[in-house]
Design a protein around this motif. Sequence first.
Motif, PDB file in Angstrom:
ATOM      1  N   ALA A 718       2.025   7.174  -2.852  1.00  0.00           N
ATOM      2  CA  ALA A 718       1.590   7.176  -1.448  1.00  0.00           C
ATOM      3  C   ALA A 718       0.067   7.038  -1.367  1.00  0.00           C
ATOM      4  O   ALA A 718      -0.628   7.927  -0.877  1.00  0.00           O
ATOM      5  CB  ALA A 718       2.049   8.456  -0.758  1.00  0.00           C
ATOM      6  N   PRO A 719      -0.490   5.915  -1.852  1.00  0.00           N
ATOM      7  CA  PRO A 719      -1.956   5.766  -1.878  1.00  0.00           C
ATOM      8  C   PRO A 719      -2.601   5.847  -0.501  1.00  0.00           C
ATOM      9  O   PRO A 719      -3.705   6.377  -0.361  1.00  0.00           O
ATOM     10  CB  PRO A 719      -2.162   4.391  -2.525  1.00  0.00           C
ATOM     11  CG  PRO A 719      -0.856   3.674  -2.343  1.00  0.00           C
ATOM     12  CD  PRO A 719       0.185   4.732  -2.392  1.00  0.00           C
ATOM     13  N   ASP A 720      -1.912   5.320   0.515  1.00  0.00           N
ATOM     14  CA  ASP A 720      -2.488   5.359   1.871  1.00  0.00           C
ATOM     15  C   ASP A 720      -2.623   6.800   2.367  1.00  0.00           C
ATOM     16  O   ASP A 720      -3.592   7.137   3.054  1.00  0.00           O
ATOM     17  CB  ASP A 720      -1.624   4.555   2.836  1.00  0.00           C
ATOM     18  CG  ASP A 720      -1.715   3.056   2.594  1.00  0.00           C
ATOM     19  OD1 ASP A 720      -2.638   2.646   1.855  1.00  0.00           O
ATOM     20  OD2 ASP A 720      -0.859   2.322   3.122  1.00  0.00           O
ATOM     21  N   VAL A 721      -1.622   7.631   2.037  1.00  0.00           N
ATOM     22  CA  VAL A 721      -1.683   9.028   2.445  1.00  0.00           C
ATOM     23  C   VAL A 721      -2.880   9.709   1.790  1.00  0.00           C
ATOM     24  O   VAL A 721      -3.655  10.415   2.445  1.00  0.00           O
ATOM     25  CB  VAL A 721      -0.378   9.761   2.070  1.00  0.00           C
ATOM     26  CG1 VAL A 721      -0.525  11.265   2.265  1.00  0.00           C
ATOM     27  CG2 VAL A 721       0.775   9.239   2.918  1.00  0.00           C
ATOM     28  N   TYR A 722      -3.068   9.506   0.508  1.00  0.00           N
ATOM     29  CA  TYR A 722      -4.180  10.124  -0.213  1.00  0.00           C
ATOM     30  C   TYR A 722      -5.525   9.648   0.334  1.00  0.00           C
ATOM     31  O   TYR A 722      -6.458  10.435   0.507  1.00  0.00           O
ATOM     32  CB  TYR A 722      -4.081   9.803  -1.710  1.00  0.00           C
ATOM     33  CG  TYR A 722      -3.157  10.714  -2.474  1.00  0.00           C
ATOM     34  CD1 TYR A 722      -3.638  11.635  -3.384  1.00  0.00           C
ATOM     35  CD2 TYR A 722      -1.765  10.648  -2.290  1.00  0.00           C
ATOM     36  CE1 TYR A 722      -2.784  12.472  -4.090  1.00  0.00           C
ATOM     37  CE2 TYR A 722      -0.905  11.466  -2.984  1.00  0.00           C
ATOM     38  CZ  TYR A 722      -1.416  12.385  -3.885  1.00  0.00           C
ATOM     39  OH  TYR A 722      -0.576  13.226  -4.590  1.00  0.00           O
ATOM     40  N   PHE A 723      -5.641   8.349   0.609  1.00  0.00           N
ATOM     41  CA  PHE A 723      -6.896   7.803   1.126  1.00  0.00           C
ATOM     42  C   PHE A 723      -7.180   8.324   2.530  1.00  0.00           C
ATOM     43  O   PHE A 723      -8.272   8.824   2.814  1.00  0.00           O
ATOM     44  CB  PHE A 723      -6.842   6.272   1.144  1.00  0.00           C
ATOM     45  CG  PHE A 723      -8.090   5.640   1.695  1.00  0.00           C
ATOM     46  CD1 PHE A 723      -9.185   5.408   0.874  1.00  0.00           C
ATOM     47  CD2 PHE A 723      -8.178   5.277   3.041  1.00  0.00           C
ATOM     48  CE1 PHE A 723     -10.352   4.835   1.389  1.00  0.00           C
ATOM     49  CE2 PHE A 723      -9.328   4.709   3.559  1.00  0.00           C
ATOM     50  CZ  PHE A 723     -10.423   4.482   2.720  1.00  0.00           C
ATOM     51  N   ASN A 724      -6.198   8.243   3.402  1.00  0.00           N
ATOM     52  CA  ASN A 724      -6.420   8.603   4.800  1.00  0.00           C
ATOM     53  C   ASN A 724      -6.589  10.105   5.007  1.00  0.00           C
ATOM     54  O   ASN A 724      -7.211  10.531   5.983  1.00  0.00           O
ATOM     55  CB  ASN A 724      -5.266   8.087   5.664  1.00  0.00           C
ATOM     56  CG  ASN A 724      -5.258   6.580   5.777  1.00  0.00           C
ATOM     57  OD1 ASN A 724      -6.312   5.948   5.811  1.00  0.00           O
ATOM     58  ND2 ASN A 724      -4.064   5.983   5.814  1.00  0.00           N
TER      59      ASN A 724
END
Length: 812
Positions: A718-724
């Motif tokens: 879940a890269p987007d979750v970690y970034f956001n």
Amino acid sequence: MKRSYSLFFSALLLCSIVMAQDDSHYQTPPKDITDLALSKPTPTVTVDGKGQWMIIIERASFPTIEELAQPEYRIAGIRWNPANFGGSRTTYFNSLQFKNLKTGKTTTLTGIPEDLKGTSLQWSPDQASVAFLHHGNDRIDIYTAKPADGIAKKINGKPVNAVIGSSFSWVNNDMIIYKSAVGSGKAEPVKKAAPTGPVIQESLGKAAASRTYQDLIKSPHDELLFEYYATAQLMQIQLSGSDVVEKPIGEPAIYRSFSVSPDKQYILKGVIQKPFSYLVPWSGFPSSYTVTDMAGKTVRTITNNPSSEGAPIGFDDVVSFPRNIDWRDDEPSTIYYVQALDKGLGRTTSANRDAVYTLTASGNEQPKELVRTKRRFRGIDWGNAQTALLYEAMFADRKSRINLLNPATGAVDSLHERSSNDAYNDLGNVVSTRNEYGRQVIKIMKSGDILLTSSGSSPNGDLPLLRSLNLKTRATRELWRSQEGVYEFVVDILDAENGDFITRRETPTETPNFYMRNFRKPSKKGGLALTNFTNPYPQLEGVSKEKISYRRADGIDLTATLYLPKSYDAKKDGPLPVLIWAYPREYKSAADAAQVRGSKYTFTSVSYGGPVFWATQGYAVLDNAEMPIVGEGSKEPNDNFIPQLYLNAHAAIQAVASRGVGDSNRVGVGGHSYGAFMTANLLAHTNLFKAGIARSGAYNRTLTPFGFQAEERTYWEAPDVYFNMSPFSFANKIKTPLLLIHGEMDNNSGTFPIQSERLYNAVKGHGGTVRYITLPYESHGYASKENILHMLWEQHQWLEKYVKQPDSKKAF
């Protein structure tokens, strides 16, 4: 001329350096805040099982920075004091009083060191004596005392080893086993001036995900130090007779655990083996479990477990080898353990998750399967041959179940099931009693009922209760419940058949005290008072406290505790500057998230890390402002983290503004750990606040790539979750003044000090207003008086400058 300019600028630079150093001296906050922070807290108590003696335990005050600066080793996931083979960051008690509950007479314990640093208080099996540890400067000792005479005496000859695990245990009323420090008095391993080679770690293609643990072994010298300090010798102390007799049991080892069988015939030992891991703490090192007789001779090997390196790390994942190895409390010498049936992989589909096995201590039979669980095993309360309670749950669906287990047949019957987030339907915790072996087992009444204590969560808040449950009919009956207007909960059941029990009672204006009650003869007078503790916080007298309810825009109901200054009048004084303090929590159900938690009838207690101090400084304080993050169905809570933070924060601000007590244009927000993470995100993504205070947080989630808090997915899933969710990703948008505070030696998983360092540099690099304070020698929670008072000063100055007077040019 060039030389003159050079001298001038050199002098100016030296002056600025000196001024910067002077500015970094320890400061103290206003007197009311200082006095509150240093107030002596209300004592805690413990009562013997016969209801004859109460021990009143007074906690030691904050240590000084000099004490905190003493030598400390941080290796294998633990921290210890090399001078005395004990923990380096321990909370001590410094006084014990024995109160006879029959006569009311109180005696202060004598025979103890003048500077007592006590821990690990334990009653003897017959409840006639207590034992505890004293952490001296160069050794740790065991003291015993009988409440009847109030005189303590040291009983051990060799220094105690308290580096890992439990350090001593009562065997019977006249015998104690403890771990002695084998290395005490000997020179520790010397670190070579030059290494013999590099530190090498290697992976050969097998997945070995690892959490972001702190203080791990990093070198061969660390291995030597861990082995030296953790190695202990089990010692037996015979207390009967005029002289104390002491003798060793078996050979020295690194004991992760030891426990005596209920019949006192055997010892179950967990021993750490090599090789030590560089990726997991000591609890994940290879370990052997054996049973020995009381002389130390091995009679049975239970298991040899490998390192937990490479074990799955999901919240429903477990190791694939035997775990939870312990004695059955209801039998003389039977061992049980748990083993996964799904290879420890919680995300896989499996009809059964775990199996519980039993085997005798001295036999050679194969382990016998007792029962299987549908969800992950969470524990057993043993009762008798026909009765036990088996607990199981899964994180993924937040479902938990209590089962009635017949240990004789393995038959299981579901007793109670609920969402683990559903506080309203919590059945409670079972009441136990000591059996013929002196072990805590389920108290089964003559009627066939068991007793349970519960927080009594309800739409009216927590109203703690005591209830009975009939195991045959499943009928429940409320035996006692805290009245509206007070907060009172059960501390101990003294005589279940007769109905005698002890409670702790408080109100918003009454200091917590302890009372004797009887649920068979209820009294409207509140029972017999056992203590008379006075208010330790006179500075808060007159400060109003109210648990308020409000609703966020999507309909979820929220609560918070509102504190207002003494003599404050909203009509006359107008809206106040506001401080909101919070900590986000995740839910899989909006209905569960909306439940009322806590009580509006509690006494206002003070913790150095809380915000209530500023109610004495002219602020409206909103503490424990609920910040639920909800993800229903296939959605995970963090899929919508930032928008829900905004909804929570906006609702909290409007709640105080609509009451006319808070100025919505002068609001500060703060939190510790995950609350700090929340604070930084709110400043990065909203314009709701004038300032933020973030203590010991993690701000770049890519530095915790294998999960964090209640986020089970990895960064790669879940890269987007970690970034956001990382405020570091949006540091260029943090323009609201942010105060960052971090302990120099933070030991919490994921909250490395570099998290604050990098966020500070990022905000500074983009022109934001930010201040970063590193507290020397402090861990994730802070300890020393000087650091705590300075932290409070920093927070006060920040709030005064940026919240109370947001346009002020006042400098620190």
